[in-house]
Scaffold this motif. Structure first.
Motif, mmCIF file in Angstrom:
data_model
loop_
_atom_site.group_PDB
_atom_site.id
_atom_site.type_symbol
_atom_site.label_atom_id
_atom_site.label_comp_id
_atom_site.label_asym_id
_atom_site.label_seq_id
_atom_site.Cartn_x
_atom_site.Cartn_y
_atom_site.Cartn_z
ATOM 1 N N ASN A 286 15.212 61.004 13.420
ATOM 2 C CA ASN A 286 15.118 60.739 11.997
ATOM 3 C C ASN A 286 14.803 59.269 11.771
ATOM 4 O OD1 ASN A 286 16.943 59.629 9.584
ATOM 5 N ND2 ASN A 286 16.203 61.658 9.018
ATOM 6 N N ARG A 287 13.891 58.985 10.853
ATOM 7 C CA ARG A 287 13.457 57.605 10.646
ATOM 8 C C ARG A 287 14.611 56.702 10.205
ATOM 9 N NH1 ARG A 287 8.858 54.857 10.011
ATOM 10 N NH2 ARG A 287 7.555 56.718 9.983
ATOM 11 N N GLU A 288 15.445 57.184 9.277
ATOM 12 C CA GLU A 288 16.549 56.348 8.807
ATOM 13 C C GLU A 288 17.521 56.039 9.944
ATOM 14 O OE1 GLU A 288 15.402 58.997 7.268
ATOM 15 O OE2 GLU A 288 14.992 58.453 5.172
ATOM 16 N N LEU A 289 17.830 57.048 10.754
ATOM 17 C CA LEU A 289 18.726 56.820 11.889
ATOM 18 C C LEU A 289 18.080 55.888 12.902
ATOM 19 C CD1 LEU A 289 21.386 57.464 13.307
ATOM 20 C CD2 LEU A 289 20.310 59.480 14.293
ATOM 21 N N HIS A 290 16.790 56.027 13.107
ATOM 22 C CA HIS A 290 16.055 55.130 13.999
ATOM 23 C C HIS A 290 16.227 53.675 13.565
ATOM 24 C CE1 HIS A 290 12.722 53.151 16.033
ATOM 25 N NE2 HIS A 290 12.128 52.936 14.878
ATOM 26 N N GLU A 291 16.097 53.438 12.266
ATOM 27 C CA GLU A 291 16.197 52.064 11.766
ATOM 28 C C GLU A 291 17.608 51.518 11.916
ATOM 29 O OE1 GLU A 291 14.678 52.494 7.849
ATOM 30 O OE2 GLU A 291 12.575 52.604 8.501
ATOM 31 N N VAL A 292 18.613 52.383 11.711
ATOM 32 C CA VAL A 292 19.998 51.953 11.909
ATOM 33 C C VAL A 292 20.256 51.660 13.385
ATOM 34 C CG1 VAL A 292 22.407 52.700 11.800
ATOM 35 C CG2 VAL A 292 20.880 53.123 9.874
ATOM 36 N N ASN A 293 19.781 52.535 14.255
ATOM 37 C CA ASN A 293 19.999 52.347 15.689
ATOM 38 C C ASN A 293 19.401 51.048 16.207
ATOM 39 O OD1 ASN A 293 21.392 54.737 15.922
ATOM 40 N ND2 ASN A 293 19.730 55.880 16.873
ATOM 41 N N LEU A 294 18.302 50.639 15.613
ATOM 42 C CA LEU A 294 17.688 49.386 16.039
ATOM 43 C C LEU A 294 18.639 48.212 15.867
ATOM 44 C CD1 LEU A 294 14.036 49.763 14.672
ATOM 45 C CD2 LEU A 294 14.782 49.853 17.067
ATOM 46 N N GLY A 295 19.615 48.365 14.967
ATOM 47 C CA GLY A 295 20.567 47.298 14.726
ATOM 48 C C GLY A 295 21.702 47.229 15.717
ATOM 49 N N TRP A 296 21.906 48.292 16.490
ATOM 50 C CA TRP A 296 23.032 48.260 17.427
ATOM 51 C C TRP A 296 22.690 48.763 18.816
ATOM 52 C CZ3 TRP A 296 26.095 52.296 19.698
ATOM 53 C CH2 TRP A 296 25.662 53.579 19.391
ATOM 54 N N HIS A 297 21.614 49.552 18.956
ATOM 55 C CA HIS A 297 21.322 50.128 20.269
ATOM 56 C C HIS A 297 19.809 50.329 20.429
ATOM 57 C CE1 HIS A 297 22.045 51.952 24.006
ATOM 58 N NE2 HIS A 297 22.288 53.196 23.636
ATOM 59 N N PRO A 298 19.024 49.262 20.396
ATOM 60 C CA PRO A 298 17.561 49.411 20.441
ATOM 61 C C PRO A 298 17.040 50.040 21.726
ATOM 62 C CG PRO A 298 18.204 47.100 20.682
ATOM 63 C CD PRO A 298 19.444 47.851 20.285
ATOM 64 N N LYS A 299 17.767 49.910 22.842
ATOM 65 C CA LYS A 299 17.287 50.509 24.089
ATOM 66 C C LYS A 299 17.222 52.030 23.984
ATOM 67 C CE LYS A 299 18.505 46.912 27.416
ATOM 68 N NZ LYS A 299 19.261 46.586 28.656
ATOM 69 N N ALA A 300 18.148 52.609 23.243
ATOM 70 C CA ALA A 300 18.113 54.060 23.058
ATOM 71 C C ALA A 300 16.853 54.469 22.319
ATOM 72 C CB ALA A 300 19.347 54.520 22.291
ATOM 73 N N GLU A 301 16.434 53.660 21.365
ATOM 74 C CA GLU A 301 15.255 54.000 20.571
ATOM 75 C C GLU A 301 13.977 53.971 21.390
ATOM 76 O OE1 GLU A 301 15.307 55.266 17.351
ATOM 77 O OE2 GLU A 301 17.348 55.405 18.128
ATOM 78 N N GLU A 302 13.948 53.195 22.439
ATOM 79 C CA GLU A 302 12.783 53.204 23.327
ATOM 80 C C GLU A 302 12.604 54.585 23.959
ATOM 81 O OE1 GLU A 302 13.277 50.104 26.170
ATOM 82 O OE2 GLU A 302 13.426 48.517 24.657
ATOM 83 N N LEU A 303 13.711 55.303 24.087
ATOM 84 C CA LEU A 303 13.678 56.615 24.725
ATOM 85 C C LEU A 303 13.434 57.740 23.723
ATOM 86 C CD1 LEU A 303 14.164 57.990 27.512
ATOM 87 C CD2 LEU A 303 16.566 58.217 26.851
ATOM 88 N N ILE A 304 14.010 57.635 22.525
ATOM 89 C CA ILE A 304 13.988 58.775 21.604
ATOM 90 C C ILE A 304 13.067 58.591 20.403
ATOM 91 C CG2 ILE A 304 16.252 59.595 22.291
ATOM 92 C CD1 ILE A 304 17.491 58.272 19.883
#
Length: 353
Positions: A286-304
């Motif tokens: 989800n885009r909103e969750l993606h943006e939130v995750n960038l604030g605390w766990h950006p490495k996870a976003e590289e994967l998902i």
């Protein structure tokens, strides 16, 4: 209490919840906690709906607890994991999986909320199941029983560390001849082994390759520990299934799933194999969750967050979700289901998407 997972220091409570027997039990369990009375369990500005909480997300999950009353009771038809989604006895979670859909609906920090009116929830479920009568025909949920998911918005294994709500439901379904409870979990709570469910509760252990879990399954039980618990839960009278979820596509993903399936085969005995079934769920993000995750766990976003592999899909509530591209996703699903058939021929795939 699970060391490190929960350290309750602050309880936000509705006055009506604190007056109920279950509410009193929960408050007595954490006598050192600061008590903060609130008008509504889902309107706490300090906890819910504030994206700036991302900087202290995990701390809130560990230290805060909400005690409320479930006001709307309904069993929502489902048809995949369960026939019905039962009224929640809790929502929120102490864990912090990077792909979890709940934060985008209920607030970004989203600690556990316990509902104290368990007696009303139990009464509703008894009446609802009785109204269904005998299940007329088998379906992918179960051949004979109406299946009620009791943990859609929380992890029941963690909830059971806070209150007896989950234990009460397991006891309730033990005596319901036409229904069974079900919940997915990423947390191994061996206290549940003493509850004597007599086959009327299905636990679905969520599994993924350790390489993915290391980045995505934050504050959960290790994958190996979940697999090692399966035989014990079967012996204790639970029906145990597995969720292969979420499946993340990346370089080497299928090879890592082959290794996981081999580890699972080696970890379980004949009794578990005889009753094993699986759900296969590919990642939706989800885009909103993606943006939130960038604030605390950006490495996870590289994967998902993979725009090169994903396509957008507008959800019913207007949010922008992304999932693997049509056509390619069908190939991914077929490849993994085929691999399960090769490595775990005794494991029925209940559904895959």
């Amino acid at each position: 209490m699970s060391s490190g997972l929960l350290d309750i220091r602050r309880i936000y409570f509705e006055a009506a919840a604190a007056e109920l027997p279950r509410g009193k039990e929960v408050l007595a369990k954490f006598p050192q906690a600061q008590l903060v009375e609130v008008a509504s369990h889902n309107r706490i500005d300090e906890v819910y709906g504030d994206e700036t909480n991302v900087n202290r997300w995990v701390r809130i999950k560990r230290e805060a607890l909400v005690l409320g009353v479930k006001k709307t009771l309904a069993a929502r038809p489902n048809g995949r994991s369960a026939d019905f989604i039962a009224p929640s006895t809790a929502n929120g979670c102490a864990m912090a999986c990077a792909y979890c859909y709940v934060p985008r609906h209920k607030g970004y920090s989203n600690p556990i909320t316990v509902f104290a009116n368990i007696d009303r929830i139990e009464g509703y479920l008894k009446r609802h199941a009785a109204k269904q009568g005998v299940k007329p025909a088998p379906n992918e949920c179960d051949p004979t029983a109406w299946v009620y998911d009791i943990g859609e918005n929380s992890d029941c294994s963690v909830d059971a560390r806070i209150s007896d709500n989950v234990r009460d439901l397991v006891t309730l379904f033990r005596w319901m001849p036409n229904a069974k409870a079900s919940f997915a979990t990423k947390h191994v709570n061996r206290d549940l082994l003493d509850w004597d469910p007599q086959g009327r509760t299905r636990i679905r252990f969520s599994l993924m390759p350790q390489r993915d879990a290391k980045l995505l399954d934050i504050r959960t039980s290790p994958i190996a520990e979940r697999m090692a618990a399966i035989d014990d839960f079967v012996a204790a009278g639970y029906e145990v299934h597995v969720n292969f979820s979420p499946v993340v596509v990346r370089d080497g993903w299928l090879e890592d799933w082959a290794e996981l399936l081999g580890d699972l085969d080696a970890a379980i005995g004949p009794a578990a194999r005889q009753q094993l079934a699986a759900e296969v769920i590919f990642l939706t993000h989800n885009r909103e969750l993606h943006e939130v995750n960038l604030g605390w766990h950006p490495k996870a976003e590289e994967l998902i967050w993979r725009p090169d592999l994903q396509q957008p899909k507008r959800s019913q509530n207007g949010s922008l979700n992304v999932r693997y591209r049509t056509g390619a996703k069908g190939e991914y699903v077929a490849a993994l289901v085929g691999l399960i058939g090769e490595r775990l021929p005794y494991c029925r795939v209940r559904y895959a998407f």
